[in-house]
Design an enzyme around this catalytic site. Structure first.
Site, PDB file in Angstrom:
ATOM      1  N   SER A  94       1.285  -1.073   0.296  1.00 33.71           N
ATOM      2  CA  SER A  94       0.112   0.263  -0.403  1.00 33.71           C
ATOM      3  C   SER A  94       1.211   1.063  -0.324  1.00 33.71           C
ATOM      4  CB  SER A  94      -1.023  -0.046   1.284  1.00 33.71           C
ATOM      5  OG  SER A  94      -1.794   0.572   1.160  1.00 33.71           O
ATOM      6  N   ASP A 216     -10.176  -5.049  -4.812  1.00 36.46           N
ATOM      7  CA  ASP A 216      -9.415  -4.266  -4.207  1.00 36.46           C
ATOM      8  C   ASP A 216     -10.112  -2.618  -4.107  1.00 36.46           C
ATOM      9  OD1 ASP A 216      -8.215  -2.622  -2.683  1.00 36.46           O
ATOM     10  OD2 ASP A 216      -6.041  -2.882  -3.456  1.00 36.46           O
ATOM     11  N   HIS A 244      -7.454  -6.217   0.167  1.00 29.67           N
ATOM     12  CA  HIS A 244      -6.596  -4.459  -0.414  1.00 29.67           C
ATOM     13  C   HIS A 244      -5.461  -5.560   0.801  1.00 29.67           C
ATOM     14  CE1 HIS A 244      -3.959  -1.097  -0.865  1.00 29.67           C
ATOM     15  NE2 HIS A 244      -3.881  -0.457   0.270  1.00 29.67           N
TER      16      HIS A 244
END
Length: 263
Positions: A94, A216, A244
């Site tokens: 991320s 996601d 995610h």
């Protein structure tokens, strides 16, 4: 070793080759617990917590300093310099994916190659760009965080984790998210979601593997395609996983995707 101490640095093994793991928003280094043991026989492993998360001292967090992702990239470089790392394989999730890209552009000598999961250079939609969110979406998210942070975490965690058949995964994420002081969580969220690092992608010259989950909510498929097109040496692999956090919910798929690139 002040940076290492401040960021709960953990070093496992003493192999010549090193893998450094960097976690995303709302988690800490424990997010890699299902991934890093598979590399322990052949690599030295380095894990840490971002300032403001995990077991770091919240007093070390500065709303001013961490108003942009370059500050996190500076932290990463300081960690690597402090323990004298070179030619590292970086694995980031991320927001830390972009942090790794920024750091590798600034100090290419520290990195060999990078593997990133759920990366996004910009979360806001723009002309000819799909990031996944409108400004109204994000304003509502910030408002919910300010109104009642703990109520917000209870809804946010399952929404981004998905995997409804395994609700314990969302509960675990909710627990680490709740370890973050609410004002810090809001500040970090604004830094992440308002960032735009599309212009920085061409500066990343290393080989970069981008893992893109198939479902996601935070990073749509178009973002993975954008990264592959705009990273000079980027390759995107789409994995059939929901949510995610595939390194938590589908570690076998992540490890399979890593094969060949890491070894």
């Amino acid at each position: 070793m002040s940076r290492a101490k401040n960021q709960n640095l953990r070093i496992i093994g003493d192999a010549k080759k090193t893998i450094l793991f960097a976690h995303g928003f709302g988690t800490d280094q424990s997010a890699w617990d299902l991934i890093y043991p598979h590399f322990a026989p052949n690599y030295r492993l380095v894990l840490f917590d971002n300032i403001g998360s995990g077991k770091t001292d919240p007093n070390l967090y500065s709303h001013t300093r961490y108003s942009n992702l370059y500050a996190y990239a500076e932290d990463l470089i300081q960690i690597m310099d402090e323990i004298e790392l070179k030619d590292v394989l970086f694995i980031g999730h991320s927001v830390s994916s972009i942090v790794g890209l920024l750091a590798s552009s600034r100090r290419p000598d520290l990195f060999q190659k990078l593997a990133v999961i759920g990366a996004s250079p910009r979360y806001l939609n723009d002309e000819n760009y799909i990031g996944g969110f409108t400004q109204e979406d994000l304003n509502q998210l910030y408002g919910a965080m300010e109104t009642n942070f703990f109520t917000w975490t209870a809804g946010f965690a399952p929404a981004v984790m998905k995997n409804e058949d395994n609700p314990e995964l969302a509960k675990a994420f909710e627990a680490t998210l709740r370890q973050v002081r609410p004002d810090i969580a809001l500040s970090v969220a604004k830094t992440i979601f308002q960032s735009d690092h599309r212009k920085d992608l061409p500066n990343c010259k290393h080989n970069i593997l981008v893992l893109q989950p198939s479902a996601d909510i935070a990073v749509p498929m178009e973002v993975g395609k954008y990264l592959e097109k705009n990273l000079p040496n980027g390759k995107t692999i789409h994995i059939k996983s929901s949510g995610h956090f595939p390194h938590i919910s589908a570690p076998e798929q992540v490890l399979e995707a890593f094969k060949g690139f890491i070894d």
